[in-house]
Motif scaffolding. Structure first.
Motif, PDB file in Angstrom:
ATOM      1  N   LYS A 168     -29.804  54.531 -37.428  1.00 33.47           N
ATOM      2  CA  LYS A 168     -29.894  53.452 -36.845  1.00 33.47           C
ATOM      3  C   LYS A 168     -29.348  52.160 -37.391  1.00 33.47           C
ATOM      4  CE  LYS A 168     -34.412  54.569 -34.766  1.00 33.47           C
ATOM      5  NZ  LYS A 168     -35.808  54.734 -34.851  1.00 33.47           N
ATOM      6  N   ALA A 169     -28.903  51.908 -38.734  1.00 35.79           N
ATOM      7  CA  ALA A 169     -28.187  50.867 -39.160  1.00 35.79           C
ATOM      8  C   ALA A 169     -26.776  50.911 -38.946  1.00 35.79           C
ATOM      9  CB  ALA A 169     -28.281  50.834 -40.692  1.00 35.79           C
ATOM     10  N   LYS A 170     -26.507  52.289 -38.778  1.00 36.83           N
ATOM     11  CA  LYS A 170     -25.119  52.649 -38.434  1.00 36.83           C
ATOM     12  C   LYS A 170     -24.790  52.284 -36.651  1.00 36.83           C
ATOM     13  CE  LYS A 170     -22.210  56.353 -39.849  1.00 36.83           C
ATOM     14  NZ  LYS A 170     -22.338  57.873 -39.783  1.00 36.83           N
ATOM     15  N   ALA A 171     -25.831  52.388 -36.000  1.00 37.00           N
ATOM     16  CA  ALA A 171     -25.702  51.942 -34.656  1.00 37.00           C
ATOM     17  C   ALA A 171     -25.731  50.629 -34.390  1.00 37.00           C
ATOM     18  CB  ALA A 171     -26.824  52.674 -33.840  1.00 37.00           C
ATOM     19  N   ALA A 172     -26.664  49.882 -35.379  1.00 40.83           N
ATOM     20  CA  ALA A 172     -26.611  48.161 -35.349  1.00 40.83           C
ATOM     21  C   ALA A 172     -25.094  47.802 -35.678  1.00 40.83           C
ATOM     22  CB  ALA A 172     -27.645  47.903 -35.878  1.00 40.83           C
ATOM     23  N   ASP A 183     -19.840  45.550 -34.113  1.00 38.44           N
ATOM     24  CA  ASP A 183     -18.111  45.720 -33.993  1.00 38.44           C
ATOM     25  C   ASP A 183     -17.872  45.550 -32.662  1.00 38.44           C
ATOM     26  OD1 ASP A 183     -18.010  46.643 -36.635  1.00 38.44           O
ATOM     27  OD2 ASP A 183     -17.832  48.728 -36.245  1.00 38.44           O
ATOM     28  N   VAL A 184     -18.502  45.702 -31.638  1.00 41.34           N
ATOM     29  CA  VAL A 184     -18.117  45.390 -30.428  1.00 41.34           C
ATOM     30  C   VAL A 184     -18.752  44.049 -29.948  1.00 41.34           C
ATOM     31  CG1 VAL A 184     -17.991  47.788 -29.672  1.00 41.34           C
ATOM     32  CG2 VAL A 184     -20.065  46.402 -29.228  1.00 41.34           C
ATOM     33  N   GLY A 185     -19.242  43.255 -31.041  1.00 40.89           N
ATOM     34  CA  GLY A 185     -19.565  41.884 -30.592  1.00 40.89           C
ATOM     35  C   GLY A 185     -21.159  41.977 -29.912  1.00 40.89           C
ATOM     36  N   LEU A 186     -21.803  42.816 -29.816  1.00 38.45           N
ATOM     37  CA  LEU A 186     -23.226  42.734 -29.414  1.00 38.45           C
ATOM     38  C   LEU A 186     -24.456  42.624 -30.452  1.00 38.45           C
ATOM     39  CD1 LEU A 186     -22.962  45.194 -26.364  1.00 38.45           C
ATOM     40  CD2 LEU A 186     -22.804  42.915 -26.457  1.00 38.45           C
ATOM     41  N   GLU A 187     -24.022  41.785 -31.390  1.00 41.94           N
ATOM     42  CA  GLU A 187     -25.312  41.776 -32.716  1.00 41.94           C
ATOM     43  C   GLU A 187     -26.545  41.317 -31.946  1.00 41.94           C
ATOM     44  OE1 GLU A 187     -22.496  40.157 -32.782  1.00 41.94           O
ATOM     45  OE2 GLU A 187     -21.561  39.908 -34.790  1.00 41.94           O
ATOM     46  N   GLY A 188     -27.820  41.895 -32.228  1.00 46.51           N
ATOM     47  CA  GLY A 188     -29.133  41.348 -31.757  1.00 46.51           C
ATOM     48  C   GLY A 188     -29.400  42.018 -30.218  1.00 46.51           C
ATOM     49  N   TYR A 189     -28.552  42.765 -29.883  1.00 38.04           N
ATOM     50  CA  TYR A 189     -28.839  43.320 -28.572  1.00 38.04           C
ATOM     51  C   TYR A 189     -29.900  44.662 -28.587  1.00 38.04           C
ATOM     52  CZ  TYR A 189     -25.780  40.379 -25.475  1.00 38.04           C
ATOM     53  OH  TYR A 189     -25.300  39.471 -24.968  1.00 38.04           O
ATOM     54  N   PHE A 201     -21.870  46.115 -20.868  1.00 39.56           N
ATOM     55  CA  PHE A 201     -22.510  47.482 -20.821  1.00 39.56           C
ATOM     56  C   PHE A 201     -21.359  48.496 -21.159  1.00 39.56           C
ATOM     57  CE2 PHE A 201     -23.008  51.528 -18.533  1.00 39.56           C
ATOM     58  CZ  PHE A 201     -24.152  51.810 -18.978  1.00 39.56           C
ATOM     59  N   GLN A 202     -20.162  47.826 -20.905  1.00 40.29           N
ATOM     60  CA  GLN A 202     -19.007  48.674 -21.194  1.00 40.29           C
ATOM     61  C   GLN A 202     -18.863  48.746 -22.689  1.00 40.29           C
ATOM     62  OE1 GLN A 202     -17.706  50.656 -19.304  1.00 40.29           O
ATOM     63  NE2 GLN A 202     -15.732  51.158 -20.323  1.00 40.29           N
ATOM     64  N   ARG A 203     -19.438  47.526 -23.555  1.00 39.36           N
ATOM     65  CA  ARG A 203     -19.109  47.451 -24.863  1.00 39.36           C
ATOM     66  C   ARG A 203     -20.346  48.320 -25.624  1.00 39.36           C
ATOM     67  NH1 ARG A 203     -18.936  41.471 -26.532  1.00 39.36           N
ATOM     68  NH2 ARG A 203     -19.411  40.952 -24.436  1.00 39.36           N
ATOM     69  N   VAL A 204     -21.357  48.486 -24.844  1.00 38.54           N
ATOM     70  CA  VAL A 204     -22.464  49.654 -25.380  1.00 38.54           C
ATOM     71  C   VAL A 204     -21.866  50.914 -25.318  1.00 38.54           C
ATOM     72  CG1 VAL A 204     -24.534  50.519 -24.688  1.00 38.54           C
ATOM     73  CG2 VAL A 204     -24.295  48.306 -24.616  1.00 38.54           C
ATOM     74  N   MET A 205     -21.102  51.367 -24.314  1.00 39.80           N
ATOM     75  CA  MET A 205     -20.344  52.522 -24.388  1.00 39.80           C
ATOM     76  C   MET A 205     -19.505  52.883 -25.285  1.00 39.80           C
ATOM     77  SD  MET A 205     -21.492  54.179 -21.419  1.00 39.80           S
ATOM     78  CE  MET A 205     -23.246  53.857 -22.073  1.00 39.80           C
ATOM     79  N   PHE A 206     -18.602  51.722 -25.770  1.00 42.92           N
ATOM     80  CA  PHE A 206     -17.725  51.769 -26.650  1.00 42.92           C
ATOM     81  C   PHE A 206     -18.555  51.928 -28.132  1.00 42.92           C
ATOM     82  CE2 PHE A 206     -14.075  50.880 -29.448  1.00 42.92           C
ATOM     83  CZ  PHE A 206     -12.937  51.138 -28.497  1.00 42.92           C
ATOM     84  N   ALA A 207     -19.503  51.283 -28.164  1.00 44.21           N
ATOM     85  CA  ALA A 207     -20.435  51.509 -29.430  1.00 44.21           C
ATOM     86  C   ALA A 207     -20.729  52.751 -29.834  1.00 44.21           C
ATOM     87  CB  ALA A 207     -21.500  50.439 -29.640  1.00 44.21           C
ATOM     88  N   ARG A 208     -21.226  53.364 -28.511  1.00 47.85           N
ATOM     89  CA  ARG A 208     -21.502  54.866 -28.623  1.00 47.85           C
ATOM     90  C   ARG A 208     -20.304  55.616 -28.956  1.00 47.85           C
ATOM     91  NH1 ARG A 208     -23.372  58.139 -23.236  1.00 47.85           N
ATOM     92  NH2 ARG A 208     -20.881  57.764 -22.757  1.00 47.85           N
ATOM     93  N   LEU A 209     -19.133  55.297 -28.493  1.00 51.45           N
ATOM     94  CA  LEU A 209     -17.880  56.102 -28.959  1.00 51.45           C
ATOM     95  C   LEU A 209     -17.644  56.012 -30.305  1.00 51.45           C
ATOM     96  CD1 LEU A 209     -15.482  57.438 -27.215  1.00 51.45           C
ATOM     97  CD2 LEU A 209     -14.451  55.339 -27.666  1.00 51.45           C
ATOM     98  N   ILE A 266      -8.965  46.750 -29.851  1.00 47.50           N
ATOM     99  CA  ILE A 266      -7.785  47.318 -29.900  1.00 47.50           C
ATOM    100  C   ILE A 266      -7.620  47.572 -31.570  1.00 47.50           C
ATOM    101  CG2 ILE A 266      -5.243  46.633 -30.568  1.00 47.50           C
ATOM    102  CD1 ILE A 266      -5.318  47.364 -27.440  1.00 47.50           C
ATOM    103  N   GLN A 267      -8.113  46.468 -32.560  1.00 47.23           N
ATOM    104  CA  GLN A 267      -8.069  46.793 -33.752  1.00 47.23           C
ATOM    105  C   GLN A 267      -8.641  47.954 -34.293  1.00 47.23           C
ATOM    106  OE1 GLN A 267      -6.276  45.127 -35.870  1.00 47.23           O
ATOM    107  NE2 GLN A 267      -5.599  43.927 -34.058  1.00 47.23           N
ATOM    108  N   ILE A 268     -10.259  48.317 -33.546  1.00 50.11           N
ATOM    109  CA  ILE A 268     -10.721  49.575 -33.668  1.00 50.11           C
ATOM    110  C   ILE A 268      -9.971  50.903 -33.518  1.00 50.11           C
ATOM    111  CG2 ILE A 268     -12.842  50.885 -33.142  1.00 50.11           C
ATOM    112  CD1 ILE A 268     -14.222  48.310 -32.845  1.00 50.11           C
ATOM    113  N   ILE A 269      -9.112  50.803 -32.351  1.00 54.18           N
ATOM    114  CA  ILE A 269      -8.349  51.888 -32.100  1.00 54.18           C
ATOM    115  C   ILE A 269      -7.028  52.052 -32.918  1.00 54.18           C
ATOM    116  CG2 ILE A 269      -6.813  52.548 -30.141  1.00 54.18           C
ATOM    117  CD1 ILE A 269      -8.726  51.501 -28.155  1.00 54.18           C
ATOM    118  N   LEU A 270      -6.637  50.783 -33.509  1.00 53.50           N
ATOM    119  CA  LEU A 270      -5.637  51.271 -34.371  1.00 53.50           C
ATOM    120  C   LEU A 270      -6.056  51.677 -35.726  1.00 53.50           C
ATOM    121  CD1 LEU A 270      -3.583  47.728 -33.621  1.00 53.50           C
ATOM    122  CD2 LEU A 270      -2.809  50.199 -33.145  1.00 53.50           C
ATOM    123  N   ARG A 271      -7.428  51.281 -36.139  1.00 52.92           N
ATOM    124  CA  ARG A 271      -7.832  51.876 -37.433  1.00 52.92           C
ATOM    125  C   ARG A 271      -8.293  53.326 -37.248  1.00 52.92           C
ATOM    126  NH1 ARG A 271     -13.033  49.262 -37.943  1.00 52.92           N
ATOM    127  NH2 ARG A 271     -14.039  51.329 -37.382  1.00 52.92           N
TER     128      ARG A 271
END
Lengths: 289, 251
Positions: free
Chosen positions: B112-116, B121-127, B140-148, B174-179
């Protein structure tokens, strides 16, 4: 009749006890399944499927008479065949899934009615369309119990997969585990539950016990598991009330149960805390006070 | 030694008697970062779905190296997911653990901590406890990216990941993708933004019903297969000609 007499009815009559037992046990599996169907927007497909089993039942009735196992087998075969045809039509023609189901079930329903009309009579027809819970044999009761147990078991074991499949079916496909199995499992559960409940509610209303509790429950909870619990309770209360009413006033059991379920939905829409009328009024008229 | 992560052999996918993609072949080597580009209706999303195993080609073959078969993650366009699912954000993100947890595995506090963290990382702290239905399209699309992120897959298939994002969010992702690219993962990304392709994606795959060209992004621009002033309209004429030709084949 006093309230007490109404509640004491099951004690006097074996047929009422059987009807109640079958209906209550079916609620345990059908209602949570309905919540998932609702989430997957499968209401119309389920509706079509529940009507589509009629010709199978009718042909079995014509050949073997009113006995449980042939009619159940007939219903299963018809359900799977119609679903298969609908799937093929969707794949190879321009028809969408819901349209091809609608097309097939209307034809199937008409065919079934003609067969029963020809081989039986109007009384049989009414029983099959609208259900007669008071003529259940022990075998039907066992069928209901078996189907319900299997459904509850599968829902418990595969709950997570089934919910993810509702949310994002492509995800399951791409993730590689449980590839397309969840969809198939869900469909199989839907068909056997419809077949098992058609004796009580009839083919026309068999879906009521699945979908109506789910439709009402979504107004009460924002969680899938809680909605399932609410749906089960609502379905059981409605089934109990419906069957006792049907018995006391000599009306078909299916419509009686569905009327109670409908009342639950209406109440949920009116006062349910999530996205119901109350919500609408608070949001839109709250400022005008 | 690097594997061929995904191999396409003459892949044809057909929707309602019309070819969406026709005879597409190509190899995506392990560790490459590839953009799939092409005009609207070129079959980009279809090709990605075929690679993800969501649509089956009626002819040809998609082969995923056996090392990676259970490590493919697919990011859909938001339109194909139920956005009004009654589910809190944290739960939706945690579906990304399906690969490791499966049906019975427990989602523990560390997960759960990893999920948070993925949400942050996608800018949705506290959601975490918000309902999915309350989110905007971009959120919503950012939530999908967090799942990814949680899926931690070796092969990543992304369908227009930045379509509903502003510049800041796009830069972050993009930074995440480059990482991921640095970590040696294979990334294939459907994109229409030529600027992004040119800047960040070393390899390109240009699609217009069939494969028009593939290789280094730089070469694709050299060959005018990708071009800022072309507007891809010429490629589009390419598709129509191709379809007519194909139609004649059947007559």
């Amino acid at each position: 009749m006093t309230i007490f007499e109404l509640f004491a009815l099951p004690a006097h009559d074996d047929s009422v006890r059987r009807a109640l037992a079958a209906a209550l046990v079916l609620c345990l599996g059908s209602a949570p399944l309905g919540v998932l169907m609702n989430l997957r927007h499968l209401g119309l497909v389920g509706d079509a499927l529940s009507h589509a089993i009629l010709p199978g039942v009718a042909v079995a009735f014509m050949i073997f008479g009113a006995s449980l196992w042939p009619m159940t087998a007939g219903a299963l075969v018809a359900g799977v065949l119609i679903a298969g045809f609908a799937y093929m039509l969707t794949r190879i023609t321009r028809l969408r899934e819901d349209t091809s189901f609608t097309f097939l079930y209307l034809v199937a329903l008409a065919f079934g009615v003609l067969v029963i009309h020809h081989s039986g009579g109007d009384e049989e027809l009414v029983h099959m369309l609208f259900g007669d819970a008071f003529k259940l044999e022990s075998a039907s009761l066992m069928l209901a119990a078996g189907v319900s147990s299997l459904t509850v078991f599968c829902l418990c074991v595969f709950y997570r997969g089934l919910v993810i499949e509702c949310f994002d079916p492509d995800f399951m496909q791409a993730a590689g585990r449980g590839r397309s199995l969840m969809g198939l499992l869900f469909f199989a559960l839907m068909v056997i539950n419809l077949v098992a409940s058609f004796q009580i509610l009839g083919t026309l209303l068999a879906l009521g016990m699945m979908l109506l509790p789910a439709i009402g429950a979504q107004f009460w909870s924002a969680r899938v598991d809680a909605a399932m619990g609410i749906a089960i309770v609502a379905a059981m209360v409605s089934a109990y009330a419906g069957i006792l009413t049907a018995y006391s006033y000599q009306i078909p059991s299916g419509p009686a149960v569905v009327i109670y379920l409908g009342a639950f939905c209406v109440i949920s829409v009116l006062i349910g805390p999530r996205g119901g009328l109350r919500n609408y009024l608070t949001v839109n008229c709250g400022g005008a006070k | 030694m690097t594997h061929n992560a995904i191999t396409l052999e003459d892949v044809c996918v057909r929707y309602a008697q019309r070819d969406a993609i026709h005879d597409v072949s190509g190899i995506f080597a392990e560790g490459t970062l590839t953009a799939i580009a092409g005009p609207n209706g070129a079959g980009k999303s279809t090709l990605l779905k075929a690679m993800a195993g969501i649509v089956k080609p009626y002819r040809g073959r998609v082969t995923i190296d056996p090392c990676f078969t259970n490590s493919v993650a697919y990011l859909p366009q938001a339109a194909s997911v139920r956005r009004d699912m009654p589910m809190p954000v944290l739960q939706a993100v945690c579906t990304g653990f399906w690969g490791v947890a499966g049906e019975r595995g427990c989602i523990d506090a560390a997960m759960k901590a990893k999920a948070a963290m993925a949400l942050a990382d996608v800018g949705l702290e506290g959601y975490e406890n918000r309902q999915l239905g309350e989110l905007s399209g971009g959120e919503f699309q950012r939530v999908m990216f967090a799942r990814l992120i949680l899926q931690d897959a070796r092969i990543l298939l992304l369908d227009e990941p930045f379509a509903s994002f502003d510049g800041a969010t796009t830069a972050k992702l993009i930074q995440i993708i480059l990482r991921w690219h640095k970590e040696g993962r294979t990334i294939i990304c459907v994109l229409h933004d030529l600027l992004l392709i040119r800047k960040y994606f070393p390899e390109s795959f240009v699609l217009a019903g069939k494969c028009m060209g593939r290789g280094h992004t730089h070469d694709m621009f050299e060959q005018k297969l990708l071009s800022y002033d072309l507007d891809m309209a010429e490629l589009h004429t390419g598709i129509d000609n191709h379809r007519q030709l194909h139609h004649h084949d059947h007559l």
